[in-house]
Every structure is written in C-alpha cells, then in structure tokens.
Design a protein around this motif. Structure first.
Motif, mmCIF file in Angstrom:
data_model
loop_
_atom_site.group_PDB
_atom_site.id
_atom_site.type_symbol
_atom_site.label_atom_id
_atom_site.label_comp_id
_atom_site.label_asym_id
_atom_site.label_seq_id
_atom_site.Cartn_x
_atom_site.Cartn_y
_atom_site.Cartn_z
ATOM 1 N N LEU A 165 0.853 -1.184 0.000
ATOM 2 C CA LEU A 165 0.000 0.000 0.000
ATOM 3 C C LEU A 165 0.889 1.233 0.000
ATOM 4 O O LEU A 165 1.856 1.308 0.758
ATOM 5 C CB LEU A 165 -0.910 0.020 1.234
ATOM 6 C CG LEU A 165 -1.842 -1.174 1.421
ATOM 7 C CD1 LEU A 165 -2.610 -1.031 2.731
ATOM 8 C CD2 LEU A 165 -2.803 -1.322 0.250
ATOM 9 N N TYR A 166 0.535 2.215 -0.842
ATOM 10 C CA TYR A 166 1.371 3.405 -0.938
ATOM 11 C C TYR A 166 0.499 4.627 -1.215
ATOM 12 O O TYR A 166 -0.155 4.709 -2.252
ATOM 13 C CB TYR A 166 2.397 3.238 -2.066
ATOM 14 C CG TYR A 166 3.348 4.404 -2.230
ATOM 15 C CD1 TYR A 166 4.349 4.651 -1.291
ATOM 16 C CD2 TYR A 166 3.233 5.255 -3.314
ATOM 17 C CE1 TYR A 166 5.223 5.706 -1.437
ATOM 18 C CE2 TYR A 166 4.104 6.322 -3.466
ATOM 19 C CZ TYR A 166 5.099 6.546 -2.526
ATOM 20 O OH TYR A 166 5.957 7.606 -2.677
ATOM 21 N N ALA A 192 -8.372 -0.734 -5.644
ATOM 22 C CA ALA A 192 -9.093 -1.993 -5.426
ATOM 23 C C ALA A 192 -8.627 -2.763 -4.194
ATOM 24 O O ALA A 192 -8.866 -3.964 -4.095
ATOM 25 C CB ALA A 192 -8.960 -2.882 -6.665
ATOM 26 N N ALA A 193 -7.991 -2.101 -3.232
ATOM 27 C CA ALA A 193 -7.513 -2.827 -2.050
ATOM 28 C C ALA A 193 -8.654 -3.515 -1.308
ATOM 29 O O ALA A 193 -8.503 -4.625 -0.798
ATOM 30 C CB ALA A 193 -6.771 -1.879 -1.116
ATOM 31 N N HIS A 194 -9.816 -2.860 -1.248
ATOM 32 C CA HIS A 194 -10.949 -3.418 -0.501
ATOM 33 C C HIS A 194 -11.639 -4.549 -1.239
ATOM 34 O O HIS A 194 -12.462 -5.256 -0.664
ATOM 35 C CB HIS A 194 -11.974 -2.310 -0.232
ATOM 36 C CG HIS A 194 -12.531 -1.698 -1.480
ATOM 37 N ND1 HIS A 194 -11.742 -1.016 -2.385
ATOM 38 C CD2 HIS A 194 -13.800 -1.662 -1.991
ATOM 39 C CE1 HIS A 194 -12.485 -0.589 -3.391
ATOM 40 N NE2 HIS A 194 -13.740 -0.972 -3.182
ATOM 41 N N GLY A 199 -5.271 -6.968 -1.105
ATOM 42 C CA GLY A 199 -5.594 -5.757 -0.368
ATOM 43 C C GLY A 199 -6.072 -6.068 1.032
ATOM 44 O O GLY A 199 -5.697 -5.403 2.007
ATOM 45 N N HIS A 200 -6.888 -7.110 1.172
ATOM 46 C CA HIS A 200 -7.365 -7.511 2.500
ATOM 47 C C HIS A 200 -6.205 -7.880 3.420
ATOM 48 O O HIS A 200 -6.194 -7.503 4.591
ATOM 49 C CB HIS A 200 -8.315 -8.705 2.381
ATOM 50 C CG HIS A 200 -9.574 -8.409 1.628
ATOM 51 N ND1 HIS A 200 -10.543 -9.361 1.383
ATOM 52 C CD2 HIS A 200 -10.036 -7.267 1.060
ATOM 53 C CE1 HIS A 200 -11.539 -8.809 0.700
ATOM 54 N NE2 HIS A 200 -11.246 -7.549 0.480
ATOM 55 N N SER A 201 -5.240 -8.626 2.884
ATOM 56 C CA SER A 201 -4.111 -9.057 3.721
ATOM 57 C C SER A 201 -3.299 -7.863 4.196
ATOM 58 O O SER A 201 -2.794 -7.856 5.323
ATOM 59 C CB SER A 201 -3.221 -10.042 2.950
ATOM 60 O OG SER A 201 -2.529 -9.395 1.898
ATOM 61 N N LEU A 259 -6.095 -15.147 -4.304
ATOM 62 C CA LEU A 259 -5.624 -15.633 -3.014
ATOM 63 C C LEU A 259 -4.375 -14.843 -2.654
ATOM 64 O O LEU A 259 -3.621 -14.421 -3.541
ATOM 65 C CB LEU A 259 -5.288 -17.124 -3.055
ATOM 66 C CG LEU A 259 -6.443 -18.114 -3.191
ATOM 67 C CD1 LEU A 259 -6.936 -18.179 -4.630
ATOM 68 C CD2 LEU A 259 -6.008 -19.513 -2.741
ATOM 69 N N ALA A 260 -4.142 -14.627 -1.370
ATOM 70 C CA ALA A 260 -2.983 -13.845 -0.950
ATOM 71 C C ALA A 260 -2.497 -14.309 0.413
ATOM 72 O O ALA A 260 -3.234 -14.928 1.181
ATOM 73 C CB ALA A 260 -3.323 -12.358 -0.905
ATOM 74 N N LEU A 261 -1.245 -13.980 0.685
ATOM 75 C CA LEU A 261 -0.611 -14.351 1.951
ATOM 76 C C LEU A 261 0.360 -13.232 2.321
ATOM 77 O O LEU A 261 1.175 -12.811 1.494
ATOM 78 C CB LEU A 261 0.140 -15.672 1.795
ATOM 79 C CG LEU A 261 0.779 -16.290 3.042
ATOM 80 C CD1 LEU A 261 -0.308 -16.654 4.058
ATOM 81 C CD2 LEU A 261 1.565 -17.543 2.660
ATOM 82 N N GLY A 262 0.272 -12.719 3.548
ATOM 83 C CA GLY A 262 1.162 -11.657 3.986
ATOM 84 C C GLY A 262 2.590 -12.153 4.162
ATOM 85 O O GLY A 262 2.819 -13.263 4.637
ATOM 86 N N LEU A 263 3.550 -11.322 3.762
ATOM 87 C CA LEU A 263 4.971 -11.649 3.901
ATOM 88 C C LEU A 263 5.661 -10.784 4.948
ATOM 89 O O LEU A 263 6.563 -11.233 5.636
ATOM 90 C CB LEU A 263 5.693 -11.449 2.562
ATOM 91 C CG LEU A 263 5.261 -12.319 1.395
ATOM 92 C CD1 LEU A 263 6.010 -11.897 0.135
ATOM 93 C CD2 LEU A 263 5.537 -13.788 1.697
ATOM 94 N N ARG A 264 5.245 -9.535 5.016
ATOM 95 C CA ARG A 264 5.916 -8.578 5.898
ATOM 96 C C ARG A 264 4.849 -7.705 6.505
ATOM 97 O O ARG A 264 4.174 -6.964 5.817
ATOM 98 C CB ARG A 264 6.908 -7.733 5.095
ATOM 99 C CG ARG A 264 7.673 -6.699 5.912
ATOM 100 C CD ARG A 264 8.683 -5.955 5.028
ATOM 101 N NE ARG A 264 9.500 -5.068 5.826
ATOM 102 C CZ ARG A 264 9.208 -3.791 6.078
ATOM 103 N NH1 ARG A 264 8.119 -3.266 5.580
ATOM 104 N NH2 ARG A 264 10.005 -3.048 6.819
#
Length: 330
Positions: A165-166, A192-194, A199-201, A259-264
């Motif tokens: 996100l920026y 489109a983050a929402h 975007g959710h992650s 599908l998404a997965l947080g890294l940091r």
C-alpha cells in the motif's frame, strides 16, 4: 547460565521491547489490557517492558494509556552507534538481524538496543521480528525474489505478484504472468484494495484509524455487487483462513478470484508486503487447496528476503497499473 545463553536472553528482551514500542507507535493510546491482547506477552513480562520503556523516556503513560514520546531525541552516543548500525546495514544489503548488528558493530547489546529504539522512533530504521532495515535504502529487492515468483508461475500456471500500500493506493509489483492464459492480476487497479485478497491481507495489518485514513484517501468504489463498500463490511472479510490465506471471490471482477498471503507485516512506515495469485471463480473449488499450498511454500522462501518494496519498484508498478487503467490520483 553461560554467556551464550545470557546473550540470547538479552536479544530476546530487546526484540520484545522493540515490538512493544512498535505496537504503541502503530496504535497510540492502548491500555495495558489491550497491549497484552495485541502482543500476547504475559502480564508480568508486559509490565516490566512498559516500566523500562517509560523510565527510558521512549513511552509516555497518560490516564492508563501508553503513547510514544514525541519529544524523544537521539543522544550523541546513540547517534554514533546508530551511524555504525547504518553503515553495517548498507554493507549487508540493507537488512540484518539483531545478532548480526551486534557482531558487526562490536558495540554492547545495551548500547545497540538504545540506538535501535532511537532509529526506529526517528523513522531511520524499520523493524520486523528480529530484522532491521534501513528506511533510506532504495536497493533492489533480493535478486532471488523474481526467481521464486517465476517458479511459482511455471509450476502452477497462474500469475504471481508482490503488493504493498502506498499513499492511499494498492500497488502490484514484480508481476509474473503465465504463458498459457490471461493474468487476472494484470487488470487490478490502484483503488481496489478493498476488493482483492491481497488488499485484505495488507489492510488487516493496519489499525482501525489507519484503515479509516487509507480509505478516506483512496475511497471504496463498487466494482461488482459483491464489493464491500464500507469499512464495517470489509472488516467482516478480513480474517484469513487457518493457514493465513486470504481469498476474495467476485469482489473486483465477477468471474475472478484471488488468493494472498502476507509476507511482511507491522512495518512502522506501513509498507507491508503480500504475495498474491489469481484464478477464475469457476476453477476455485478445484484449485483452491493446491494454490494455497503453493502460496505457503513460496512465502516460506520469500519471507527471509523481503524488506520494504523500493520506491523505484513502486513507481514502476504504478506506471504499469495506471497505463492499463488511468488513475485520477496519479
């Protein structure tokens, strides 16, 4: 306890104190009970770290709530140690563990701790778990990251990208597209983050106030009948599955899922990073588990390599996304 064990215990103490400091910085005004819930620290341990942070002047206690001290400044001694820390980071691709910093600088653990807290507070350093990254580094991402993303795409036949996100926008970088079919991620827009799992992650790592500020800047446009258009609607969708995977179906594209997965996560500058892929909704029941497993495997390889996405890569990602779908905020 031998010296090695004592050193390990001191480093663990430094890491916990910094994590607590970061949490207070991210969510000012938390009570001790809220901090215990957020950090998972035992009550006795939490009180000890809070006492030390208050006594050292890094945190203020007002009406049973904790705030980062805005008047805290670097001392001359801290600045000299911090200069050595920054030099060590620059010599090690911009990121190091606490142990490596102490070994590299030859400075005592207590003085390194003071310099690290000062550096994080001043915005010169970013802290995640036991690693520190220079806020000023604009080096390219780890050279193996594109290789891991490419391997994911080759193995699964699906696209892959990093995201952050920026300034009120969702930015996809390092997009790898499959040769066999269209990349659904290629059409994702900066607002489109929402409406996307990636975007959710990323939003899930923000505090409620940070979420409100983000959407005041970026908005929550409706893309499909399934798009959440209020923060309350969105927050019902934020918790991931048990394996940490976020999934969004038909929220941005009626026929698309991701599908998404947080890294940091937990980055003081908000520059959290996530890994994402896409799939057609019609194929999701059949492919969900395999893609989730592949994402987890790729994330395990990427996590030690990922720091803040460099500004040059963010700019390149914005340029690509804006070229496909012009953004009035660009």
């Amino acid at each position: 306890m031998d010296e090695r064990s004592r050193t390990r215990a001191r480093l663990q103490s430094v890491s916990r104190a910094l994590q607590l400091h970061d949490r207070i910085a991210a969510e000012p005004g938390l009570t001790p009970h809220q901090l215990a819930d957020r950090t998972g620290l035992p009550e006795k341990t939490l009180w000890e770290y809070l006492r030390r942070l208050v006594e050292d002047g890094w945190v203020l206690l007002e009406d049973h709530r904790y705030y980062v001290n805005p008047e805290q400044r670097l001392t001359g001694a801290d600045l000299r140690v911090l200069r050595d820390v920054m030099a060590a980071l620059n010599a090690h691709d911009g990121t190091m563990s606490e142990t490596d910093i102490i070994d590299s600088t030859g400075v005592s653990a207590s003085r390194v701790r003071a310099a690290l807290i000062a550096g994080v507070h001043a915005g010169l350093l970013h802290h995640l778990e036991d690693r520190y990254t220079s806020a000023g580094t604009r080096r390219a991402l780890h050279p193996r990251i594109p290789e891991v993303l490419s391997s994911f795409t080759d193995a699964t036949g699906h696209d892959a990208a990093l995201a952050t996100l920026y300034q009120g926008r969702l930015v996809l970088t390092h997009l790898h597209k499959p040769a066999s079919h269209t990349s659904l991620l290629e059409g994702v827009t900066t607002d489109a983050a929402h409406a996307t799992s990636v975007g959710h992650s990323l939003i899930h790592t923000l505090s409620r106030l940070q979420r409100e500020a983000y959407f005041q800047l970026g908005g929550m446009p409706r893309f499909t009948p399934r798009t959440p258009t209020t923060l309350t609607q969105l927050e019902l969708l934020l918790p991931p599955s048990a394996n940490g995977i976020y999934t969004a179906e038909g929220q941005f594209d009626p026929g698309g899922a991701c599908l998404a997965l947080g890294l940091r996560s937990g980055a003081p500058d908000g520059r959290c990073v996530a890994l994402t892929t896409s799939v057609y909704v019609r194929d999701l029941p059949r492919k969900r588990q395999a893609l989730a497993d592949d994402l987890v495997s790729a994330a395990a390889l990427l996590a030690p390599m990922v720091g803040p996405i460099p500004l040059a890569d963010i700019t390149a990602g914005l340029t690509r996304m804006n070229a496909l779908a012009p953004d009035p905020r660009a």
